[in-house]
Design a protein around this motif. Sequence first.
Motif, PDB file in Angstrom:
ATOM      1  N   GLY A 140       0.750  -1.243   0.000  1.00 12.72           N
ATOM      2  CA  GLY A 140       0.000   0.000   0.000  1.00 12.72           C
ATOM      3  C   GLY A 140       0.778   1.289   0.000  1.00 12.72           C
ATOM      4  O   GLY A 140       0.183   2.372  -0.054  1.00 12.72           O
ATOM      5  N   GLU A 141       2.126   1.235   0.072  1.00 13.00           N
ATOM      6  CA  GLU A 141       2.925   2.461   0.040  1.00 13.00           C
ATOM      7  C   GLU A 141       3.407   2.745  -1.378  1.00 13.00           C
ATOM      8  O   GLU A 141       3.308   1.896  -2.255  1.00 13.00           O
ATOM      9  CB  GLU A 141       4.123   2.360   0.991  1.00 13.00           C
ATOM     10  N   MET A 142       3.938   3.937  -1.579  1.00 14.47           N
ATOM     11  CA  MET A 142       4.477   4.323  -2.880  1.00 14.47           C
ATOM     12  C   MET A 142       5.990   4.508  -2.765  1.00 14.47           C
ATOM     13  O   MET A 142       6.482   5.056  -1.779  1.00 14.47           O
ATOM     14  CB  MET A 142       3.841   5.618  -3.379  1.00 14.47           C
ATOM     15  N   VAL A 143       6.693   4.057  -3.788  1.00 11.89           N
ATOM     16  CA  VAL A 143       8.142   4.233  -3.841  1.00 11.89           C
ATOM     17  C   VAL A 143       8.440   5.583  -4.486  1.00 11.89           C
ATOM     18  O   VAL A 143       7.763   5.996  -5.425  1.00 11.89           O
ATOM     19  CB  VAL A 143       8.794   3.086  -4.628  1.00 11.89           C
ATOM     20  N   HIS A 197      13.381   4.933  -2.318  1.00 14.90           N
ATOM     21  CA  HIS A 197      13.000   4.426  -0.994  1.00 14.90           C
ATOM     22  C   HIS A 197      11.487   4.516  -0.851  1.00 14.90           C
ATOM     23  O   HIS A 197      10.774   4.836  -1.805  1.00 14.90           O
ATOM     24  CB  HIS A 197      13.732   5.181   0.119  1.00 14.90           C
ATOM     25  N   TYR A 198      10.991   4.254   0.351  1.00 16.54           N
ATOM     26  CA  TYR A 198       9.550   4.160   0.601  1.00 16.54           C
ATOM     27  C   TYR A 198       9.290   4.438   2.076  1.00 16.54           C
ATOM     28  O   TYR A 198      10.179   4.300   2.931  1.00 16.54           O
ATOM     29  CB  TYR A 198       9.038   2.751   0.262  1.00 16.54           C
ATOM     30  N   ASP A 199       8.066   4.835   2.389  1.00 18.94           N
ATOM     31  CA  ASP A 199       7.644   4.957   3.778  1.00 18.94           C
ATOM     32  C   ASP A 199       7.195   3.591   4.277  1.00 18.94           C
ATOM     33  O   ASP A 199       6.928   2.673   3.493  1.00 18.94           O
ATOM     34  CB  ASP A 199       6.512   5.977   3.909  1.00 18.94           C
ATOM     35  N   LEU A 200       7.101   3.447   5.580  1.00 16.11           N
ATOM     36  CA  LEU A 200       6.738   2.159   6.174  1.00 16.11           C
ATOM     37  C   LEU A 200       5.267   1.861   5.894  1.00 16.11           C
ATOM     38  O   LEU A 200       4.385   2.648   6.246  1.00 16.11           O
ATOM     39  CB  LEU A 200       6.987   2.201   7.687  1.00 16.11           C
ATOM     40  N   PRO A 201       4.972   0.710   5.286  1.00 17.28           N
ATOM     41  CA  PRO A 201       3.570   0.361   5.023  1.00 17.28           C
ATOM     42  C   PRO A 201       2.784   0.131   6.314  1.00 17.28           C
ATOM     43  O   PRO A 201       3.355  -0.128   7.390  1.00 17.28           O
ATOM     44  CB  PRO A 201       3.675  -0.940   4.215  1.00 17.28           C
ATOM     45  N   GLU A 202       1.489   0.208   6.201  1.00 20.62           N
ATOM     46  CA  GLU A 202       0.598  -0.023   7.346  1.00 20.62           C
ATOM     47  C   GLU A 202       0.775  -1.442   7.887  1.00 20.62           C
ATOM     48  O   GLU A 202       1.033  -2.377   7.121  1.00 20.62           O
ATOM     49  CB  GLU A 202      -0.852   0.195   6.911  1.00 20.62           C
ATOM     50  N   ASN A 203       0.658  -1.597   9.196  1.00 18.59           N
ATOM     51  CA  ASN A 203       0.786  -2.891   9.862  1.00 18.59           C
ATOM     52  C   ASN A 203       2.162  -3.532   9.656  1.00 18.59           C
ATOM     53  O   ASN A 203       2.290  -4.750   9.572  1.00 18.59           O
ATOM     54  CB  ASN A 203      -0.299  -3.872   9.379  1.00 18.59           C
ATOM     55  N   CYS A 204       3.190  -2.681   9.548  1.00 23.57           N
ATOM     56  CA  CYS A 204       4.561  -3.167   9.406  1.00 23.57           C
ATOM     57  C   CYS A 204       5.434  -2.575  10.509  1.00 23.57           C
ATOM     58  O   CYS A 204       5.073  -1.570  11.125  1.00 23.57           O
ATOM     59  CB  CYS A 204       5.140  -2.796   8.044  1.00 23.57           C
ATOM     60  N   SER A 205       6.574  -3.187  10.731  1.00 23.26           N
ATOM     61  CA  SER A 205       7.552  -2.690  11.692  1.00 23.26           C
ATOM     62  C   SER A 205       8.890  -2.489  10.997  1.00 23.26           C
ATOM     63  O   SER A 205       9.332  -3.355  10.230  1.00 23.26           O
ATOM     64  CB  SER A 205       7.739  -3.683  12.849  1.00 23.26           C
ATOM     65  N   SER A 206       9.518  -1.360  11.264  1.00 22.45           N
ATOM     66  CA  SER A 206      10.858  -1.091  10.752  1.00 22.45           C
ATOM     67  C   SER A 206      11.865  -1.583  11.788  1.00 22.45           C
ATOM     68  O   SER A 206      11.817  -1.177  12.954  1.00 22.45           O
ATOM     69  CB  SER A 206      11.043   0.407  10.504  1.00 22.45           C
ATOM     70  N   LEU A 207      12.765  -2.456  11.369  1.00 21.35           N
ATOM     71  CA  LEU A 207      13.720  -3.069  12.290  1.00 21.35           C
ATOM     72  C   LEU A 207      15.109  -2.459  12.217  1.00 21.35           C
ATOM     73  O   LEU A 207      15.901  -2.627  13.146  1.00 21.35           O
ATOM     74  CB  LEU A 207      13.820  -4.575  12.028  1.00 21.35           C
ATOM     75  N   ALA A 208      15.427  -1.781  11.111  1.00 14.64           N
ATOM     76  CA  ALA A 208      16.781  -1.257  10.940  1.00 14.64           C
ATOM     77  C   ALA A 208      16.746  -0.074   9.973  1.00 14.64           C
ATOM     78  O   ALA A 208      15.825   0.068   9.163  1.00 14.64           O
ATOM     79  CB  ALA A 208      17.715  -2.348  10.419  1.00 14.64           C
TER      80      ALA A 208
END
Length: 237
Positions: free
Chosen positions: A100-103, A144-155
């Motif tokens: 659901g995000e845009m690059v 790059h991209y923003d963090l999609p919904e229901n996701c976690s950024s780990l690094a």
Amino acid sequence: MRIAEFIHDNDYPKLTNLDYWLKDNLNYETKKIVIDEHTRFSEIKDFDLIVLHGGIQHLWDKEQDPWLYKEIEYIKWALNNNKAVIGFCLGSQIIAEALGEMVYKAHKEEIGWFRVQLRAEAEEHILLKDLGQNFISFMCHSDHYDLPENCSSLAFTETAKNQIFVSNKFPTIGFQFHPEYTLKNIKVLLETFNDKDCFGEEYRLRKVNIIEQTKAFSSTYGLFKKLMDNSLKWFFK
């Protein structure tokens, strides 16, 4: 387990760290599939894991490679049918758009070797086991991209905030960097660059500097093996 590898460039390396990992894990079957305008995604369904390799394409310019629309739709279908998906560089961007995000064009390119920082709140995640607080990997991307919904950024790195992300809903992982590249892959890639390709911005180095950096590494396989083994433990826990 059956693995499908999606290849996006005709000159993509014939042997990557994934191939060497598969030699150490003989109970896995794999098939390399070149993705282009002729690909019939309806025929690609009998796999347990899909690995999306990198590529020179830009998702913000899909009209240049319109088959990307179909690939993104296929990845949506795969995730909704509980297929595990791993993406490297362009592959991680395809996953982000499928979720659901845009690059977009990154404000800084990352070309060369960069230190990836693990987020403190993610240090106990099984995917990061035995990686320490940070590690160095090769990168070659301008998007790059923003963090999609229901996701976690780990690094993250200073210029790319989602170097590793996972979905909390689907079995999928995006790696913005290139742990799958062997040192030979990197050296061959650098041979295709002229100095103009590697110089001019804060997060880019001269070609000669990147070559010197590369000489400091004896292998990239150890990092890849940890990430691949940890990924499968997380998928199939």
